[in-house]
Design an enzyme around this catalytic site. Structure first.
Site, PDB file in Angstrom:
ATOM      1  N   GLU A 174      49.946  12.732  63.869  1.00  0.00           N
ATOM      2  CA  GLU A 174      48.688  13.427  64.197  1.00  0.00           C
ATOM      3  C   GLU A 174      47.824  13.653  62.956  1.00  0.00           C
ATOM      4  O   GLU A 174      48.293  13.496  61.821  1.00  0.00           O
ATOM      5  CB  GLU A 174      48.986  14.766  64.883  1.00  0.00           C
ATOM      6  CG  GLU A 174      49.832  15.714  64.040  1.00  0.00           C
ATOM      7  CD  GLU A 174      49.541  17.179  64.290  1.00  0.00           C
ATOM      8  OE1 GLU A 174      48.355  17.553  64.320  1.00  0.00           O
ATOM      9  OE2 GLU A 174      50.499  17.948  64.417  1.00  0.00           O
ATOM     10  N   LYS A 226      57.184  27.952  65.503  1.00  0.00           N
ATOM     11  CA  LYS A 226      57.064  29.000  64.493  1.00  0.00           C
ATOM     12  C   LYS A 226      57.031  30.380  65.124  1.00  0.00           C
ATOM     13  O   LYS A 226      56.521  30.546  66.224  1.00  0.00           O
ATOM     14  CB  LYS A 226      55.735  28.804  63.758  1.00  0.00           C
ATOM     15  CG  LYS A 226      55.882  28.198  62.408  1.00  0.00           C
ATOM     16  CD  LYS A 226      54.539  27.980  61.767  1.00  0.00           C
ATOM     17  CE  LYS A 226      53.620  27.120  62.582  1.00  0.00           C
ATOM     18  NZ  LYS A 226      54.019  25.891  63.086  1.00  0.00           N
TER      19      LYS A 226
HETATM   20  N1  PSU Z   1      51.653  23.877  63.711  1.00  0.00           N
HETATM   21  C1  PSU Z   1      51.809  23.544  62.404  1.00  0.00           C
HETATM   22  N2  PSU Z   1      50.896  22.764  61.812  1.00  0.00           N
HETATM   23  C2  PSU Z   1      49.807  22.282  62.481  1.00  0.00           C
HETATM   24  C3  PSU Z   1      49.661  22.622  63.867  1.00  0.00           C
HETATM   25  C4  PSU Z   1      50.589  23.409  64.433  1.00  0.00           C
HETATM   26  O1  PSU Z   1      52.768  23.956  61.788  1.00  0.00           O
HETATM   27  O2  PSU Z   1      48.997  21.587  61.880  1.00  0.00           O
HETATM   28  C5  PSU Z   1      48.502  22.041  64.624  1.00  0.00           C
HETATM   29  C6  PSU Z   1      48.961  20.883  65.511  1.00  0.00           C
HETATM   30  O3  PSU Z   1      47.955  19.884  65.475  1.00  0.00           O
HETATM   31  C7  PSU Z   1      48.996  21.504  66.895  1.00  0.00           C
HETATM   32  C8  PSU Z   1      47.860  22.473  66.796  1.00  0.00           C
HETATM   33  O4  PSU Z   1      48.819  20.589  67.944  1.00  0.00           O
HETATM   34  O5  PSU Z   1      47.961  23.023  65.496  1.00  0.00           O
HETATM   35  C9  PSU Z   1      47.934  23.555  67.843  1.00  0.00           C
HETATM   36  O6  PSU Z   1      46.763  24.295  67.823  1.00  0.00           O
HETATM   37  P1  PSU Z   1      46.525  25.427  68.907  1.00  0.00           P
HETATM   38  O7  PSU Z   1      47.583  26.472  68.617  1.00  0.00           O
HETATM   39  O8  PSU Z   1      45.128  25.896  68.658  1.00  0.00           O
HETATM   40  O9  PSU Z   1      46.721  24.800  70.243  1.00  0.00           O
END
Ligand code: PSU
Ligand code: MN
Length: 306
Positions: free
Chosen positions: A26, A161
């Site tokens: 990604e 996390k």
């Molecule tokens: N968790 C991480 N690093 C990241 C992300 C999540 O440790 O970069 C990113 C990923 O791209 C994930 C996104 O799909 O955050 C999720 O965002 P949201 O919580 O806004 O859905």
């Protein structure tokens, strides 16, 4: 019709033609998840680890409105340097970014969808989005989770996390019919640490075992993704108390500043990094590498079953 929006790099097209297994990566993790220049170095190393393991990496992003599968070094460097100026793009953002001809850093949900268009079944990342703490009031549930209910891609991550509500995240995935596998563990890893207080649905101890399950799932028409959780390597894992304190502090800060919506995950990641004086970033980098290696092994085992 669909294919006019898709641009698969020559390297990735060649790999597909030669039946070399491909692993998707990604780009939100590059533009929003880590600072420059560590983000660029990590992105390049991820690709190298996958190649060295005998698979082909395909980093996914939207560039000038095109769904790109496989990026050049220049494109990776651009995404890394531009950082938060590149729009964080989840499923709902794709049609807007494409129709306007913009650039987008794809989250897990958008990357899964674009990977599936290119016929890629395995995807490596660090962490996925989930059900946020307090979601019973805010309704903040990542689009990543719903993507798992519809798109046939297996995602290798280091668990979820503690900025999230891990129990609710697992409940949501169960509702959506998504298997959660622990690689060589029966406990859900908590990203920076090897263990959380939650169990996974199933422990699997080899890439072959995981690949076979993926084939069965999709052969049976059980559409949707699979979450493969891979604990951070022992020597890179962080102290649980240090991390929980840092996360609590970051969450309080975010609440005081009224940060919400798509800003919250990148904000928390950066704030935890600052509180831990960079320790969390180093752990994040090492766990991503570890996931790239496992994803390459699963992709190879899965390719053999085709
Ligand atoms: N968790 C991480 N690093 C990241 C992300 C999540 O440790 O970069 C990113 C990923 O791209 C994930 C996104 O799909 O955050 C999720 O965002 P949201 O919580 O806004 O859905
Ligand atoms: Mn959200």
């Amino acid at each position: 019709m669909m294919m006019q929006y898709l641009k698969i790099s020559k390297e990735v097209l060649d790999a597909i033609a030669k039946h070399i297994p491909v692993v998707a990566l990604e780009s939100t993790i590059i533009s929003h998840g880590m600072p420059y220049p560590q983000n660029l170095k990590t992105a390049l190393n991820c690709e190298k680890i996958i190649k060295d393991a005998g698979a082909m990496p395909a980093t996914i992003a939207i560039i000038k409105g095109q769904l790109c599968v496989g990026l050049t070094k220049e494109e990776l460097s651009y995404l890394a340097k531009a950082g938060k100026k590149v729009i964080k793009t989840s499923r709902r953002d794709i049609p807007v970014i494409v129709s306007k001809g913009l650039d987008g850093a794809t989250t897990v949900s958008a990357t899964m969808y674009i990977a599936s268009l290119a016929g890629i079944a395995i995807f490596a990342t660090g962490g996925i989005g989930g059900v946020h703490r307090g979601a019973e009031l805010t309704m903040d549930i990542s689009a990543d989770l719903d993507e798992f209910s519809k798109t046939n891609v297996a995602v290798v991550c280091a668990g979820a996390k503690a900025i999230l509500d891990l129990n609710k995240t697992l409940e949501y995935l169960e509702t959506k019919g998504v298997p959660v596998i622990g690689y060589k563990t029966s406990i859900l890893p908590a990203f920076y640490t090897r263990k959380s207080h939650c169990s996974v649905d199933y422990q699997m101890d080899s890439s072959e075992e995981i690949a076979k399950m993926l084939k069965v799932k999709w052969d049976l028409g059980l559409n949707g993704g699979v979450l493969i959780t891979n604990p951070i390597p022992e020597n890179a894992s962080l102290d649980e108390k240090l991390m929980n304190d840092a996360i609590d502090k970051a969450l309080t800060e975010a609440e005081e500043k009224g940060i919400k919506g798509k800003e919250i995950t990148p904000y928390l990641l950066e704030s935890v990094k600052n509180i831990t004086e960079g320790k969390s970033l180093q752990a994040n980098i090492q766990l991503v590498y570890n996931n790239c290696l496992l994803a390459a092994q699963i992709a190879k085992a899965y390719q053999k079953l085709q």
